[in-house]
Design a protein around this motif. Structure first.
Motif, PDB file in Angstrom:
ATOM      1  N   PRO A 294       0.718  -1.034   0.169  1.00 32.33           N
ATOM      2  CA  PRO A 294       0.035   0.038   0.017  1.00 32.33           C
ATOM      3  C   PRO A 294       0.817   1.271  -0.464  1.00 32.33           C
ATOM      4  O   PRO A 294       0.310   2.193  -0.137  1.00 32.33           O
ATOM      5  N   PHE A 295       2.290   1.142   0.454  1.00 31.15           N
ATOM      6  CA  PHE A 295       2.799   2.266   0.072  1.00 31.15           C
ATOM      7  C   PHE A 295       4.462   2.674  -0.953  1.00 31.15           C
ATOM      8  O   PHE A 295       4.230   3.303  -1.045  1.00 31.15           O
ATOM      9  N   ILE A 296       3.515   1.741  -1.924  1.00 32.78           N
ATOM     10  CA  ILE A 296       4.057   1.460  -3.160  1.00 32.78           C
ATOM     11  C   ILE A 296       3.273   1.569  -3.796  1.00 32.78           C
ATOM     12  O   ILE A 296       2.565   1.049  -4.620  1.00 32.78           O
ATOM     13  N   ASN A 297       3.584   2.638  -4.595  1.00 31.61           N
ATOM     14  CA  ASN A 297       2.637   2.548  -6.294  1.00 31.61           C
ATOM     15  C   ASN A 297       3.127   2.522  -7.510  1.00 31.61           C
ATOM     16  O   ASN A 297       3.786   3.073  -8.563  1.00 31.61           O
ATOM     17  N   ILE A 298       2.938   0.707  -7.458  1.00 25.37           N
ATOM     18  CA  ILE A 298       3.616  -0.131  -8.544  1.00 25.37           C
ATOM     19  C   ILE A 298       2.327  -0.499  -9.449  1.00 25.37           C
ATOM     20  O   ILE A 298       0.883  -1.434  -8.920  1.00 25.37           O
ATOM     21  N   LYS A 299       2.238  -0.142 -10.653  1.00 31.87           N
ATOM     22  CA  LYS A 299       1.288  -0.574 -11.115  1.00 31.87           C
ATOM     23  C   LYS A 299       1.027  -1.297 -12.915  1.00 31.87           C
ATOM     24  O   LYS A 299       0.548  -2.007 -12.981  1.00 31.87           O
ATOM     25  N   THR A 300       2.452  -1.070 -13.426  1.00 32.01           N
ATOM     26  CA  THR A 300       2.472  -1.914 -14.464  1.00 32.01           C
ATOM     27  C   THR A 300       4.281  -2.398 -14.080  1.00 32.01           C
ATOM     28  O   THR A 300       5.050  -1.552 -13.295  1.00 32.01           O
ATOM     29  N   PRO A 301       4.775  -2.528 -15.401  1.00 34.11           N
ATOM     30  CA  PRO A 301       5.843  -3.434 -14.872  1.00 34.11           C
ATOM     31  C   PRO A 301       7.501  -2.075 -15.422  1.00 34.11           C
ATOM     32  O   PRO A 301       8.320  -2.100 -15.290  1.00 34.11           O
ATOM     33  N   ILE A 302       6.245  -0.981 -16.523  1.00 29.75           N
ATOM     34  CA  ILE A 302       7.126   0.481 -16.260  1.00 29.75           C
ATOM     35  C   ILE A 302       7.419   0.695 -15.224  1.00 29.75           C
ATOM     36  O   ILE A 302       8.809   1.345 -14.572  1.00 29.75           O
ATOM     37  N   ASP A 303       6.057   1.115 -13.774  1.00 30.07           N
ATOM     38  CA  ASP A 303       6.686   1.863 -12.824  1.00 30.07           C
ATOM     39  C   ASP A 303       8.257   0.355 -11.618  1.00 30.07           C
ATOM     40  O   ASP A 303       8.373   1.243 -11.417  1.00 30.07           O
ATOM     41  N   ILE A 304       7.598  -0.419 -12.061  1.00 27.00           N
ATOM     42  CA  ILE A 304       9.099  -1.795 -11.427  1.00 27.00           C
ATOM     43  C   ILE A 304      10.097  -0.927 -12.138  1.00 27.00           C
ATOM     44  O   ILE A 304      10.814  -0.854 -11.006  1.00 27.00           O
TER      45      ILE A 304
END
Length: 87
Positions: free
Chosen positions: A64-74
């Protein structure tokens, strides 16, 4: 058959045990009341055989404290550090 299990912590070795008991309840080898007692730790069962891992897979991890929605975000997080990806 599909089970979706969500947790707020790492469930090491627990998913296969939960699936084992759910399959026992579904096949009539264990009552729902007994399963509820096992989950609430009111009943200890010696014969804990985890379900086979065949077909079980991790479909996602969400912090919940990291906004990761796509592989690009990673990729962005790995290049720029964790602080830039915190919501």
């Amino acid at each position: 058959m599909r089970f979706t299990i969500t947790a707020d912590r790492f469930l090491r070795a627990m998913i296969r045990l939960i699936i084992h008991f759910l399959l026992r309840v579904g096949s009539g080898k264990m009552s729902l009341a007994t399963f509820e007692k096992v989950l609430s730790e009111q009943l200890h069962i010696e014969d804990k055989k985890p379900a086979f891992a065949n077909g079980l897979y991790l479909s996602g991890v969400c912090y919940p404290f990291i906004n990761i929605k796509t592989p690009i975000d990673i990729t962005f997080m790995l290049k720029n550090g964790l602080n830039d990806s915190i919501s």
